[in-house]
Design a protein around this motif. Structure first.
Motif, PDB file in Angstrom:
ATOM      1  N   LEU A 244       0.828  -1.203   0.000  1.00 21.38           N
ATOM      2  CA  LEU A 244       0.000   0.000   0.000  1.00 21.38           C
ATOM      3  C   LEU A 244       0.868   1.260   0.000  1.00 21.38           C
ATOM      4  O   LEU A 244       1.944   1.292   0.611  1.00 21.38           O
ATOM      5  N   ASP A 245       0.386   2.311  -0.688  1.00 18.54           N
ATOM      6  CA  ASP A 245       1.075   3.599  -0.673  1.00 18.54           C
ATOM      7  C   ASP A 245       1.059   4.187   0.731  1.00 18.54           C
ATOM      8  O   ASP A 245       0.234   3.820   1.575  1.00 18.54           O
ATOM      9  N   ASP A 246       1.961   5.120   0.975  1.00 19.02           N
ATOM     10  CA  ASP A 246       1.991   5.748   2.287  1.00 19.02           C
ATOM     11  C   ASP A 246       0.877   6.788   2.392  1.00 19.02           C
ATOM     12  O   ASP A 246       0.063   6.961   1.480  1.00 19.02           O
ATOM     13  N   VAL A 247       0.825   7.482   3.508  1.00 20.17           N
ATOM     14  CA  VAL A 247      -0.265   8.427   3.757  1.00 20.17           C
ATOM     15  C   VAL A 247      -0.218   9.603   2.787  1.00 20.17           C
ATOM     16  O   VAL A 247      -1.239  10.259   2.556  1.00 20.17           O
ATOM     17  N   ASP A 248       0.932   9.891   2.212  1.00 22.46           N
ATOM     18  CA  ASP A 248       1.063  10.974   1.247  1.00 22.46           C
ATOM     19  C   ASP A 248       0.805  10.529  -0.181  1.00 22.46           C
ATOM     20  O   ASP A 248       0.963  11.326  -1.115  1.00 22.46           O
ATOM     21  N   GLY A 249       0.444   9.258  -0.376  1.00 26.34           N
ATOM     22  CA  GLY A 249       0.163   8.747  -1.712  1.00 26.34           C
ATOM     23  C   GLY A 249       1.380   8.346  -2.498  1.00 26.34           C
ATOM     24  O   GLY A 249       1.295   8.121  -3.706  1.00 26.34           O
ATOM     25  N   ARG A 250       2.532   8.238  -1.852  1.00 30.77           N
ATOM     26  CA  ARG A 250       3.756   7.838  -2.544  1.00 30.77           C
ATOM     27  C   ARG A 250       3.862   6.321  -2.585  1.00 30.77           C
ATOM     28  O   ARG A 250       3.513   5.644  -1.614  1.00 30.77           O
ATOM     29  N   PRO A 251       4.363   5.736  -3.680  1.00 33.20           N
ATOM     30  CA  PRO A 251       4.543   4.276  -3.734  1.00 33.20           C
ATOM     31  C   PRO A 251       5.648   3.832  -2.801  1.00 33.20           C
ATOM     32  O   PRO A 251       6.454   4.640  -2.324  1.00 33.20           O
ATOM     33  N   TRP A 252       5.706   2.542  -2.551  1.00 30.70           N
ATOM     34  CA  TRP A 252       6.605   2.021  -1.518  1.00 30.70           C
ATOM     35  C   TRP A 252       8.062   2.228  -1.878  1.00 30.70           C
ATOM     36  O   TRP A 252       8.901   2.389  -0.986  1.00 30.70           O
ATOM     37  N   TRP A 253       8.423   2.226  -3.165  1.00 37.35           N
ATOM     38  CA  TRP A 253       9.842   2.385  -3.511  1.00 37.35           C
ATOM     39  C   TRP A 253      10.305   3.827  -3.274  1.00 37.35           C
ATOM     40  O   TRP A 253      11.458   4.037  -2.911  1.00 37.35           O
ATOM     41  N   GLU A 254       9.416   4.801  -3.450  1.00 37.26           N
ATOM     42  CA  GLU A 254       9.795   6.170  -3.121  1.00 37.26           C
ATOM     43  C   GLU A 254       9.913   6.360  -1.623  1.00 37.26           C
ATOM     44  O   GLU A 254      10.729   7.159  -1.148  1.00 37.26           O
ATOM     45  N   THR A 255       9.107   5.641  -0.869  1.00 35.28           N
ATOM     46  CA  THR A 255       9.231   5.705   0.587  1.00 35.28           C
ATOM     47  C   THR A 255      10.591   5.207   1.041  1.00 35.28           C
ATOM     48  O   THR A 255      11.150   5.715   2.022  1.00 35.28           O
ATOM     49  N   LEU A 256      11.149   4.230   0.321  1.00 33.71           N
ATOM     50  CA  LEU A 256      12.455   3.679   0.668  1.00 33.71           C
ATOM     51  C   LEU A 256      13.603   4.456   0.047  1.00 33.71           C
ATOM     52  O   LEU A 256      14.774   4.154   0.327  1.00 33.71           O
ATOM     53  N   GLY A 257      13.305   5.447  -0.792  1.00 31.83           N
ATOM     54  CA  GLY A 257      14.356   6.239  -1.406  1.00 31.83           C
ATOM     55  C   GLY A 257      15.052   5.556  -2.563  1.00 31.83           C
ATOM     56  O   GLY A 257      16.243   5.803  -2.803  1.00 31.83           O
ATOM     57  N   VAL A 258      14.332   4.707  -3.318  1.00 30.91           N
ATOM     58  CA  VAL A 258      14.901   3.974  -4.449  1.00 30.91           C
ATOM     59  C   VAL A 258      14.055   4.256  -5.683  1.00 30.91           C
ATOM     60  O   VAL A 258      12.824   4.322  -5.608  1.00 30.91           O
ATOM     61  N   GLU A 259      14.701   4.437  -6.828  1.00 33.19           N
ATOM     62  CA  GLU A 259      13.988   4.682  -8.072  1.00 33.19           C
ATOM     63  C   GLU A 259      13.474   3.366  -8.654  1.00 33.19           C
ATOM     64  O   GLU A 259      14.158   2.344  -8.618  1.00 33.19           O
ATOM     65  N   LEU A 260      12.254   3.431  -9.188  1.00 31.06           N
ATOM     66  CA  LEU A 260      11.661   2.232  -9.782  1.00 31.06           C
ATOM     67  C   LEU A 260      12.457   1.773 -11.005  1.00 31.06           C
ATOM     68  O   LEU A 260      12.570   0.571 -11.261  1.00 31.06           O
TER      69      LEU A 260
END
Length: 407
Positions: A244-260
């Motif tokens: 699931l995306d975070d509360v700000d609507g960001r996907p999980w890979w952006e939450t981890l600081g990694v580019e898809l």
């Protein structure tokens, strides 16, 4: 049967801390050892005349030697991964073949692998006795696990002197960058963050990705955190798990600081390796290495679940559940009204009329109860003979309201 994670996409628990970003000094030191695909074709071994496929095969044999010796010495996986990184970095500065023009000798991958493992046991503080390490190296090199090796054996002293001699060369080659962040620790933190540490199928698939990456030069193209995220991405696609995306609507890979795009590049690299080198014991479940367009749309990622989808599915499930419960209550009440005495059937019909199916509730029907006079006039007084009449809101054929009188 699909797993529980297939039916219910996972999300990060608010009580679990987000995996911290690596130290900036470690990131800076690691970035110095990241190369492009074009630069990997200009290694000292290839420039000395060794083919690309032969060099990749020799690197794999060296890492396999580390794994076999490590298993014999019962070393943890993190120590073996550290040793494999040292080996790949070493051959970015030294050649596997002899360079007569420069006067540099050849460096056999077995000798380098043994030295890398010896150094990794010190770095990860999993030291073993020098004698035990040398005996294990002799047995693995000669493919004789039961060989008796003692200090009187020439092979023992040859391997011992080689390891001690190569240690200084190895330290110089890796520029004394001994602090590494293996992807195993980061991967486990990611599994715990998303609440999937007990999902055995997902965990094993991601762990296998990291294990296989040690045999390749993936550590020379991507950071440790990117490799851990790629392992989770490939395993999630294979196991049909979404995050699931975070509360700000960001996907999980952006939450981890990694580019898809980096994640997909790493997965495609592993897919290319296994297309040329198929698994020996490949099962019917398929491989976890599947190619993905690197510039594909992020909104179509199979491992991502958007919050609006989660809220929409919950609303549909809630409405469908309420509708089903009302239907079941209606069917039960109608079935019960068909049995029993006249008084019970009448009482049950009155209870059914009280169910809010768009009609009037009991209180509204009581307000419409009126008295009828003998002459047909209606008022609020009681009839002299005590006859009470109930008006029902029904419609005749013309659509007008019609009073149905019950004695």
């Amino acid at each position: 049967m699909p797993s529980a994670s297939t039916q219910h996409p996972t999300h990060a628990s608010p009580s679990r801390p987000r995996p911290p970003l690596p130290n900036e000094l470690l990131l800076l030191a690691e970035s110095q050892w990241l190369f492009t695909e074009e630069e990997l074709l200009l290694t000292p071994s290839i420039l000395a005349g060794l083919s690309e496929a032969k060099e990749r095969e020799s690197r794999g044999k060296g890492v396999n030697f580390i794994l076999q010796v490590g298993i014999m010495l019962k070393l943890p996986q993190i120590t073996l991964a550290t040793a494999s990184v040292f080996l790949h970095r070493f051959f970015m500065r030294h050649s596997m073949v002899e360079d007569k023009a420069a006067g540099k000798p050849a460096n056999h991958y077995y000798s380098v692998a043994a030295t890398c493992l010896f150094l990794a046991t010190k770095v990860e503080e999993n030291c073993r006795k020098m004698k035990d390490l040398v005996v294990a190296c002799v047995r693995v090199a000669q493919k004789n696990p039961g060989k008796v090796v003692d200090e009187q054996d020439k092979e023992y002293w040859r391997w011992r002197d080689t390891i001690l001699h190569m240690e200084d060369i190895l330290l110089e080659a890796v520029c004394f960058d001994l602090s590494l962040e293996p992807p195993y620790k980061t991967l486990f933190e990611l599994l715990c963050f998303f609440g999937e540490e007990n999902n055995k199928r997902l965990r094993n698939a991601a762990w296998a990705f990291v294990n296989d990456s040690c045999l390749t030069m993936l550590c020379l193209q991507f950071s440790s955190r990117a490799i851990a995220a790629s392992a989770l991405y490939a395993a999630a696609r294979h196991c049909e798990v979404r995050f699931l995306d975070d509360v700000d609507g960001r996907p999980w890979w952006e939450t981890l600081g990694v580019e898809l795009r980096s994640i997909r590049r790493a997965c495609n690299y592993m897919a290319g390796i296994y297309e040329n080198t198929p698994l020996r014991n490949g099962g019917d479940g398929g491989s976890i290495y599947e190619r993905t367009p690197e510039d594909g749309d992020e909104w179509m990622a199979k491992t991502r679940e958007r919050r609006e989808e989660r809220e929409g599915s919950r609303g549909r499930e809630r409405s469908e559940g309420l509708e089903d419960s009302f239907k079941r209550e209606r069917e039960v009440s109608l079935g019960a009204s068909m049995t029993g005495s006249d008084g019970e059937r009448k009482r049950r019909r009155e209870e059914i009329d009280d169910i809010p199916w768009g009609g009037d509730v009991k209180e509204e029907r009581e307000e419409k109860r009126i008295k009828v006079e003998p002459n047909g006039t209606m008022n609020g007084a009681e009839h002299s003979n005590g006859v009470e009449v109930k008006m029902e809101d029904t419609l005749d054929a013309n659509g007008s309201e019609e009073g149905e009188v019950e004695p």
